[in-house]
Design an enzyme around this catalytic site. Sequence first.
Site, PDB file in Angstrom:
ATOM      1  CB  SER A  75       6.526 -11.322  47.392  1.00  0.00           C
ATOM      2  OG  SER A  75       5.213 -11.528  46.943  1.00  0.00           O
ATOM      3  CE1 TYR A 123       8.488 -15.581  44.128  1.00  0.00           C
ATOM      4  CE2 TYR A 123       6.225 -14.951  44.645  1.00  0.00           C
ATOM      5  CZ  TYR A 123       7.518 -14.607  44.310  1.00  0.00           C
ATOM      6  OH  TYR A 123       7.844 -13.281  44.160  1.00  0.00           O
ATOM      7  CE  LYS A 166      10.513 -13.534  46.437  1.00  0.00           C
ATOM      8  NZ  LYS A 166      11.781 -13.054  45.892  1.00  0.00           N
TER       9      LYS A 166
HETATM   10  P1  NAD Z   1      11.942 -11.345  36.552  1.00  0.00           P
HETATM   11  O1  NAD Z   1      11.808 -12.806  36.353  1.00  0.00           O
HETATM   12  O2  NAD Z   1      11.582 -10.426  35.440  1.00  0.00           O
HETATM   13  O3  NAD Z   1      13.418 -10.983  37.048  1.00  0.00           O
HETATM   14  C1  NAD Z   1      14.195 -11.856  37.825  1.00  0.00           C
HETATM   15  C2  NAD Z   1      15.554 -11.968  37.170  1.00  0.00           C
HETATM   16  O4  NAD Z   1      16.357 -12.837  37.953  1.00  0.00           O
HETATM   17  C3  NAD Z   1      15.483 -12.561  35.764  1.00  0.00           C
HETATM   18  O5  NAD Z   1      16.215 -11.742  34.877  1.00  0.00           O
HETATM   19  C4  NAD Z   1      16.135 -13.934  35.906  1.00  0.00           C
HETATM   20  O6  NAD Z   1      16.816 -14.318  34.727  1.00  0.00           O
HETATM   21  C5  NAD Z   1      17.048 -13.717  37.091  1.00  0.00           C
HETATM   22  N1  NAD Z   1      17.337 -14.934  37.865  1.00  0.00           N
HETATM   23  C6  NAD Z   1      16.464 -15.848  38.332  1.00  0.00           C
HETATM   24  N2  NAD Z   1      17.118 -16.829  38.980  1.00  0.00           N
HETATM   25  C7  NAD Z   1      18.440 -16.527  38.926  1.00  0.00           C
HETATM   26  C8  NAD Z   1      19.616 -17.152  39.378  1.00  0.00           C
HETATM   27  N3  NAD Z   1      19.572 -18.319  39.993  1.00  0.00           N
HETATM   28  N4  NAD Z   1      20.805 -16.565  39.164  1.00  0.00           N
HETATM   29  C9  NAD Z   1      20.875 -15.371  38.522  1.00  0.00           C
HETATM   30  N5  NAD Z   1      19.789 -14.735  38.032  1.00  0.00           N
HETATM   31  C10 NAD Z   1      18.586 -15.305  38.229  1.00  0.00           C
HETATM   32  O7  NAD Z   1      11.071 -10.994  37.858  1.00  0.00           O
HETATM   33  P2  NAD Z   1      10.703  -9.587  38.466  1.00  0.00           P
HETATM   34  O8  NAD Z   1       9.238  -9.400  38.337  1.00  0.00           O
HETATM   35  O9  NAD Z   1      11.613  -8.540  37.981  1.00  0.00           O
HETATM   36  O10 NAD Z   1      10.983  -9.898  40.005  1.00  0.00           O
HETATM   37  C11 NAD Z   1      12.157  -9.472  40.668  1.00  0.00           C
HETATM   38  C12 NAD Z   1      12.063  -9.856  42.130  1.00  0.00           C
HETATM   39  O11 NAD Z   1      10.893  -9.293  42.699  1.00  0.00           O
HETATM   40  C13 NAD Z   1      11.956 -11.367  42.373  1.00  0.00           C
HETATM   41  O12 NAD Z   1      12.686 -11.678  43.533  1.00  0.00           O
HETATM   42  C14 NAD Z   1      10.469 -11.575  42.614  1.00  0.00           C
HETATM   43  O13 NAD Z   1      10.228 -12.695  43.423  1.00  0.00           O
HETATM   44  C15 NAD Z   1      10.120 -10.293  43.350  1.00  0.00           C
HETATM   45  N6  NAD Z   1       8.698  -9.936  43.249  1.00  0.00           N
HETATM   46  C16 NAD Z   1       8.115  -9.773  42.019  1.00  0.00           C
HETATM   47  C17 NAD Z   1       6.751  -9.439  41.938  1.00  0.00           C
HETATM   48  C18 NAD Z   1       6.075  -9.295  40.605  1.00  0.00           C
HETATM   49  O14 NAD Z   1       4.831  -9.344  40.554  1.00  0.00           O
HETATM   50  N7  NAD Z   1       6.776  -9.078  39.496  1.00  0.00           N
HETATM   51  C19 NAD Z   1       6.010  -9.278  43.104  1.00  0.00           C
HETATM   52  C20 NAD Z   1       6.636  -9.436  44.339  1.00  0.00           C
HETATM   53  C21 NAD Z   1       7.989  -9.763  44.403  1.00  0.00           C
END
Ligand code: NAD
Length: 338
Positions: A132, A154, A158
């Site tokens: 991120s 958070y 990362k």
């Molecule tokens: P999201 O919460 O929609 O998706 C994450 C998924 O992981 C969810 O379905 C959740 O149920 C699952 N999950 C969480 N912990 C878990 C565990 N212990 N075991 C199994 N499954 C688990 O989030 P997203 O926006 O799709 O983000 C996906 C990735 O991208 C994450 O790693 C997040 O940190 C990273 N990210 C997101 C953003 C953003 O703004 N959306 C920005 C930068 C990085």
Amino acid sequence: MQSILVTGGLGYIGSITITELYKAIGKYYKIIILDNLSNSNIQVLDTITSIIGEKLDLYIVDIQNQTELKEVFKKYKETNPINYIIHFAALKAVGESVENPIKYYQNNVVGTLNLLNCAEEYKCQNFLFSSSATVYAPGEFVDEEAPFKPSNPYGETKVVIEYLIRSLSKKGGRYLCLRYFNPVGATKDGKLGEMPNKPNNLFPYIEQVAIGNLQQLYVFGNDYNTHDGTGIRDYIHILDLAEAHVVALQELIKRDEKKENYYDYFNIGTGKGFSVLDIVNEYSKLVPIKYQITDKRAGDVAILVANPNKTKEKLGWVAKRGLTEMCQDSYNFIKSKQ
Ligand code: NAD
Ligand code: UDP
């Protein structure tokens, strides 16, 4: 046929990436989804099925549970060995991570350790990690060599995982960290998008205002040192982000086939910054968005925008979609969910 394991594959970014990945290479690889449903719902699998026309294997497993995780690797070992991992699974709410750092380190860091442990045991050495922009200090046109300076637990998780991946890569294998900026929007058909229980981020909040569930947007501060005083971010269309994953995975595949070791990290952003009021103005062309200026949000920064040049030069990927399309697809999605 080899398998690609997608952790967090029912979440916002994971689900949309899977549909794009399937279109690109679904004929050649088996895609396996793993999610614990902590921030997603099982119906997303039906939506994915309706889009790609095939029901993918899904495991409701928590990556913190190493025993169950191993079972998944074991199950495919003889028939469709897991040779690639795209690791989305994580908790991602900044505020909650400040309230409960242990939960975030436990889920994100320990969970990733478990996953990498299984990968090592089952000789899977191709790993694509969702990092991120929060690993960086605020800035404009931030490039990948900027030092790590996360401002919340958070972001720290990362950074810790990126360090772990860097160390592991020295033993061989192929590892990529993608540092996403602000993903927004939805698929064109309005079927997949972001549906948080409680909207914290800008676009999900605006969407609720757009359909009348919330009265107005609260704009967090208008005295930042930016053109209109409101915070500037690098918003990226979710389909561009999904396509970046397809490109990145293909890079891993190419290097794996040549048995080359590989480790790199890339910004995934557009390189263009928009303020909160720029977004409100663009969205208001579709539907009026009432807003009120309020206090700054704790921990917010004035500006965070990517330098996307390295990604363009080395991966050949650039974001194609602009702000108008991000707003249109976001509105289309939320209207279809009413
Ligand atoms: P999201 O919460 O929609 O998706 C994450 C998924 O992981 C969810 O379905 C959740 O149920 C699952 N999950 C969480 N912990 C878990 C565990 N212990 N075991 C199994 N499954 C688990 O989030 P997203 O926006 O799709 O983000 C996906 C990735 O991208 C994450 O790693 C997040 O940190 C990273 N990210 C997101 C953003 C953003 O703004 N959306 C920005 C930068 C990085
Ligand atoms: N923001 C806002 N009101 C909201 C949510 C967000 O003014 O209800 C602002 C926030 O201060 C920041 C920008 O919108 O300047 C993007 O915030 P978001 O939470 O979406 O992303 P992040 O801060 O994680 O980059």
